[in-house]
Design an enzyme around this catalytic site. Sequence first.
Site, PDB file in Angstrom:
ATOM      1  N   HIS A 190       0.838  -1.200   0.000  1.00  0.00           N
ATOM      2  CA  HIS A 190       0.000   0.000   0.000  1.00  0.00           C
ATOM      3  C   HIS A 190       0.876   1.254   0.000  1.00  0.00           C
ATOM      4  O   HIS A 190       0.578   2.235   0.678  1.00  0.00           O
ATOM      5  CB  HIS A 190      -0.930   0.017   1.216  1.00  0.00           C
ATOM      6  CG  HIS A 190      -2.014  -1.010   1.164  1.00  0.00           C
ATOM      7  ND1 HIS A 190      -2.807  -1.335   2.254  1.00  0.00           N
ATOM      8  CD2 HIS A 190      -2.456  -1.797   0.149  1.00  0.00           C
ATOM      9  CE1 HIS A 190      -3.676  -2.277   1.914  1.00  0.00           C
ATOM     10  NE2 HIS A 190      -3.480  -2.569   0.641  1.00  0.00           N
TER      11      HIS A 190
ATOM     12  N   ASN B 159      -7.152   0.131   3.449  1.00  0.00           N
ATOM     13  CA  ASN B 159      -6.812  -0.136   2.051  1.00  0.00           C
ATOM     14  C   ASN B 159      -7.098   1.111   1.221  1.00  0.00           C
ATOM     15  O   ASN B 159      -8.197   1.662   1.272  1.00  0.00           O
ATOM     16  CB  ASN B 159      -7.634  -1.308   1.517  1.00  0.00           C
ATOM     17  CG  ASN B 159      -7.618  -2.494   2.453  1.00  0.00           C
ATOM     18  OD1 ASN B 159      -8.183  -2.425   3.536  1.00  0.00           O
ATOM     19  ND2 ASN B 159      -6.985  -3.573   2.051  1.00  0.00           N
TER      20      ASN B 159
END
Length: 623
Positions: free
Chosen positions: A548, A593
């Site tokens: 990420h 996320n």
Amino acid sequence: MSTSSSDPFFNFAKSSFRSAAAQKASASSLPPLPGPDKKVPGMDIKYDVVIVGSGPIGCTYARELVGAGYKVAMFDIGEIDSGLKIGAHKKNTVEYQKNIDKFVNVIQGQLMSVSVPVNTLVVDTLSPTSWQASTFFVRNGSNPEQDPLRNLSGQAVTRVVGGMSTHWTCATPRFDREQRPLLVKDDADADDAEWDRLYTKAESYFQTGTDQFKESIRHNLVLNKLAEEYKGQRDFQQIPLAATRRSPTFVEWSSANTVFDLQNRPNTDAPEERFNLFPAVACERVVRNALNSEIESLHIHDLISGDRFEIKADVYVLTAGAVHNTQLLVNSGFGQLGRPNPTNPPELLPSLGSYITEQSLVFCQTVMSTELIDSVKSDMTIRGTPGELTYSVTYTPGASTNKHPDWWNEKVKNHMMQHQEDPLPIPFEDPEPQVTTLFQPSHPWHTQIHRDAFSYGAVQQSIDSRLIVDWRFFGRTEPKEENKLWFSDKITDAYNMPQPTFDFRFPAGRTSKEAEDMMTDMCVMSAKIGGFLPGSLPQFMEPGLVLHLGGTHRMGFDEKEDNCCVNTDSRVFGFKNLFLGGCGNIPTAYGANPTLTAMSLAIKSCEYIKQNFTPSPFTSEAQ
């Protein structure tokens, strides 16, 4: 591409030239690869929009702009390898949904490490006749400029059409105020409304839902137990997932293909749209005009034939990921090539590659407790012994004393009767748990309490995977200028582009304290579900393994004041027609996320493009 015979693209489409990748690919209707030495005489190769990268963010731009009438070309360094649906999720097969642990190998096979310190192990047992090096090897991604103490060792990229969406978890939570970047200054309510509008549209593109696992026994076991244990303290729910349940035993996981069908246009389904996908094409640089005010062309490289071409467009959009967007820009004269020199900052995008963030990650696996497993059959009346004729399992539908709904009890009864050899009362095809307690100020981390495939965490064959719960908690990282992604002026990667190098450490202070608190939270919470699986005790995972990476080309309102590269429309400061998409735009410390947030920013960017650039004329003469 126009269907008009008067349009040069029509003539080019009728020519026999195809890119080398297109020639060998089995997918139908792959496009021609335009180039000055291959084009039909008199034609001028120019698109309205070119998009670099075919992941969900690139497909968001394609969906918005192709549907608005723009002539769009998309280039991806990867090839098509996801079956009939180009860019589809590879977990959309019965094989992997029946055995999720097999999918771990698919993920591992797709990921390519970004920066690997040189292996200093010396093999001193070679035959004296064998060639021996006097220095260390630098192949297979090895990077002699990478300090192993300041690396994101788990950071990797996926080079296929569809990108990481071909194997991701599909978790698409919204950021709350504490994680989100501002889109509207000095008006929190207006900012909330703008984000809600963009998130709602992005969720519709991804088909995000929160009820695909509502009739999973394991999911409800975990969800209800945690809700009971933390009543009045924490809220638990299903993870927001980009997925559609097609049957009780099959889920269609969303991907780039869900956002935008990557088939070339015009076609029978979209006769008035213009789009071409070019796989196995590396985009090496964008060419700036003399005034450094706009981009004039894109240089590309057909990786199979070896040919190089120059592509022109009105708008250039880079959505190749947080690493490769930055790499392409540095190779084009933005930022700084080579080790950063604070005393001599670059003129163009001085913050490029600085203030990067990556989440901390703690992980463990638990085996569900005897109490939980026994509770699965608490409404059953069991007579006799399994395997004997007198054996029976019954329940009373709709009874007020039942602890579970009828759908649950019916599944358990049928399984216990039909599979008397199975010691577990949970049906073989019971969907996995997908539980979360979302990021909140008192617990500033994101949680995924589930059972899914990652590049790690496979369960050994001696343990029934129905008993296993995975725990993944993701912590935020404060953006710090000293945390950097830079690109070598001496070494190239496997694609002959400047080698990426990380200079990163999790900051002391808030970031480190929250990571430790997050670990404690996971240990306490997971113990309420069961005991730890041997070999999967609570642990911090390698930096970068979350995948990420953010902040490599940060978004803000003012380039200097906010130390950023793009504005809130994702347009590069100082350039009329260059846009960046992806998690690299997100400048904040976030634990959740980031894909849905990056998609929302892409939607806003497309709205700006549609307001400021006009599509080329389209004619509808029969082809």
